[in-house]
Scaffold this motif. Structure first.
Motif, PDB file in Angstrom:
ATOM      1  N   MET A   1       0.835  -1.189   0.000  1.00 28.59           N
ATOM      2  CA  MET A   1       0.000   0.000   0.000  1.00 28.59           C
ATOM      3  C   MET A   1       0.878   1.251   0.000  1.00 28.59           C
ATOM      4  SD  MET A   1      -3.047   0.906  -0.330  1.00 28.59           S
ATOM      5  CE  MET A   1      -3.784  -0.681  -0.262  1.00 28.59           C
ATOM      6  N   ALA A  74      -5.604   5.937   0.725  1.00 37.06           N
ATOM      7  CA  ALA A  74      -5.981   4.544   0.494  1.00 37.06           C
ATOM      8  C   ALA A  74      -7.458   4.449   0.119  1.00 37.06           C
ATOM      9  CB  ALA A  74      -5.692   3.708   1.740  1.00 37.06           C
ATOM     10  N   ALA A  80      -7.283  -0.023  -0.592  1.00 42.15           N
ATOM     11  CA  ALA A  80      -7.095  -0.389   0.810  1.00 42.15           C
ATOM     12  C   ALA A  80      -7.921  -1.614   1.157  1.00 42.15           C
ATOM     13  CB  ALA A  80      -7.505   0.771   1.697  1.00 42.15           C
TER      14      ALA A  80
END
Length: 171
Positions: A1, A74, A80
């Motif tokens: 991420m 995110a 996410a």
């Protein structure tokens, strides 16, 4: 991420640990100076100690902002997963508790009453209780659900492997 963070992943930990250690060294230097018998050195030591707390408060605040930005990015990019978000929550809660504790410690050395005394720093039990009230629950929280398992989707990878092996058995 990595795309959610404004800092490279490999920089985050070293940066914030360095700032925290630097603030600790500054606080220790100030604490040593405060124990002097020279009034001017005591006053300078108090200022150095306050500077150490300010460094720590700013470092914690920047870390909290970095967590918030990562969470917002995110969500915006839609990549996410729930494990990444939960990990951010864990780290954010920890950082916020440490921030509040550090801010309180800073205020202990800033707030004076009309007699020139520091009311938030007048009793040792207050220091022990407030340190205990902030850090013990946080330690228990991290012991029960350690945030490292959420870093890089560690649980996602293991659950994906289990799902893959189960689907292979069904075929």
């Amino acid at each position: 991420m990595q795309s959610a963070s404004f800092l490279p992943k490999k920089v985050v930990t070293p940066l914030f640990v360095t700032v925290d250690v630097l603030s600790l060294f500054v606080q220790v230097a100030g604490g040593v100076m405060v124990t002097s018998t020279n009034p001017k050195r005591v006053k300078n030591g108090a200022n150095v100690l306050k500077a150490g707390f300010i460094i720590q408060v700013i470092g914690n605040l920047v870390f909290i902002v970095a967590i918030i930005i990562a969470r917002l990015r995110a969500r915006k990019i839609g990549h996410a997963n729930r494990f990444f978000i939960r990990g951010l929550w864990h780290i954010g809660i920890g950082a916020t508790v440490v921030f509040i504790r550090t801010l309180y410690r800073f205020l202990q050395y800033v707030i004076k009453d009309s007699n020139g005394r520091y009311p938030l720093n007048s009793h040792e039990w207050e220091f022990i209780v407030f340190d205990f009230l902030f850090m013990l629950p946080l330690s228990i929280y991290f012991a029960v659900d350690y945030p490292k398992k959420y870093v890089d989707g560690a649980e996602v990878e293991s659950s994906t492997k289990e799902e893959l092996s189960m689907s292979e058995r069904q075929v």
